[in-house]
Write an enzyme that holds these catalytic residues in place. Structure first.
Site, PDB file in Angstrom:
ATOM      1  N   CYS A 150       0.846  -1.204   0.000  1.00  0.00           N
ATOM      2  CA  CYS A 150       0.000   0.000   0.000  1.00  0.00           C
ATOM      3  C   CYS A 150       0.885   1.258   0.000  1.00  0.00           C
ATOM      4  O   CYS A 150       1.607   1.479  -0.955  1.00  0.00           O
ATOM      5  CB  CYS A 150      -1.001  -0.033   1.150  1.00  0.00           C
ATOM      6  N   HIS A 190      -3.838  -4.879  -0.301  1.00  0.00           N
ATOM      7  CA  HIS A 190      -3.443  -5.348   1.033  1.00  0.00           C
ATOM      8  C   HIS A 190      -3.439  -6.878   1.054  1.00  0.00           C
ATOM      9  O   HIS A 190      -4.495  -7.485   1.177  1.00  0.00           O
ATOM     10  CB  HIS A 190      -4.424  -4.830   2.089  1.00  0.00           C
ATOM     11  N   GLU A 217      -2.619  -8.774   3.398  1.00  0.00           N
ATOM     12  CA  GLU A 217      -3.078  -9.232   4.712  1.00  0.00           C
ATOM     13  C   GLU A 217      -4.600  -9.195   4.843  1.00  0.00           C
ATOM     14  O   GLU A 217      -5.157  -9.772   5.780  1.00  0.00           O
ATOM     15  CB  GLU A 217      -2.406  -8.411   5.822  1.00  0.00           C
TER      16      GLU A 217
END
Length: 209
Positions: A85, A189, A191
């Site tokens: 990001c 992202h 995650e």
């Protein structure tokens, strides 16, 4: 394969905890660190980041010697690097959020506001979207086609199209990933991208650029 030592740079930029958990889930030995010696000894470097470009750039530079340690390990030592990001955006020459701020300058380009021509296209670009590889990046060892989770209002405008590995469509083609030598940056992202994100991180751990 020996466990890879990953330095996850802690510079007050947000999504550390979730990135740390995701890296651990795919088998990395993660040091969440603001220590320059730990960075110099790491096998791989991950730079997370949420919030504004300016705040992240200032936070990174506020740690004495951190940019120099990262440069030494990544640019000179060749350690694989992943920016996530705003961590990806910091690879650029300059960011234009809240004025002009210098980036790391590792991949030429600038980070500027998403300005869609269609008023129906909302900013920020938020939610799940396709990651589409460009022809020259097909077969990249880390980034594959799929769907990932995005949340950003600014985008990376790379000077050299060869440095753009993948695009996503949000009214126009926005950069989803940049790649150059041992550098990789993803706008999405991992995650928060469920199995697609974890598989991306797993491939990053195996990557031998």
């Amino acid at each position: 394969m020996p466990t890879e030592k990953v330095a996850l740079i802690d510079y007050g930029a947000g999504n550390l905890h979730s990135v740390h958990n995701a890296l651990k889930a795919v088998g990395a030995a993660v040091d969440v660190t603001a220590d320059t010696n730990t960075v110099r000894a790491a096998d791989r470097i991950v730079l997370p980041g949420v919030g504004s470009f300016k705040a992240c750039a200032e936070g990174l530079r506020a740690i004495p010697g951190m940019v120099e340690a990262m440069t030494e390990r990544v640019q000179v030592g060749g350690a694989p690097f992943l920016g996530i990001c705003v961590g990806m955006q910091l690879l650029c020459t300059r960011g234009l959020e809240h004025g002009e701020t210098a980036g790391l300058g590792w991949i030429p380009g600038e980070v500027r506001l998403i300005e869609p021509t269609d008023p129906a296209i909302k900013v920020p670009h938020m939610g799940w979207n396709d990651v589409a590889l460009l022809p020259h990046a097909r077969g990249h060892h880390v980034v594959e086609e799929g769907e990932a989770y995005f949340l950003h209002s600014y985008h990376f405008a790379a000077e050299d199209p060869q440095h753009i590995a993948a695009l996503t469509d949000h009214g126009e083609g926005l950069v989803a990933a940049v790649a150059k030598d041992n550098l990789l940056g993803v706008q999405f992202h991992p995650e928060k991208s469920q199995s697609y994100g974890l598989e991306t991180l797993e491939r990053f751990l195996r990557w031998r650029p």
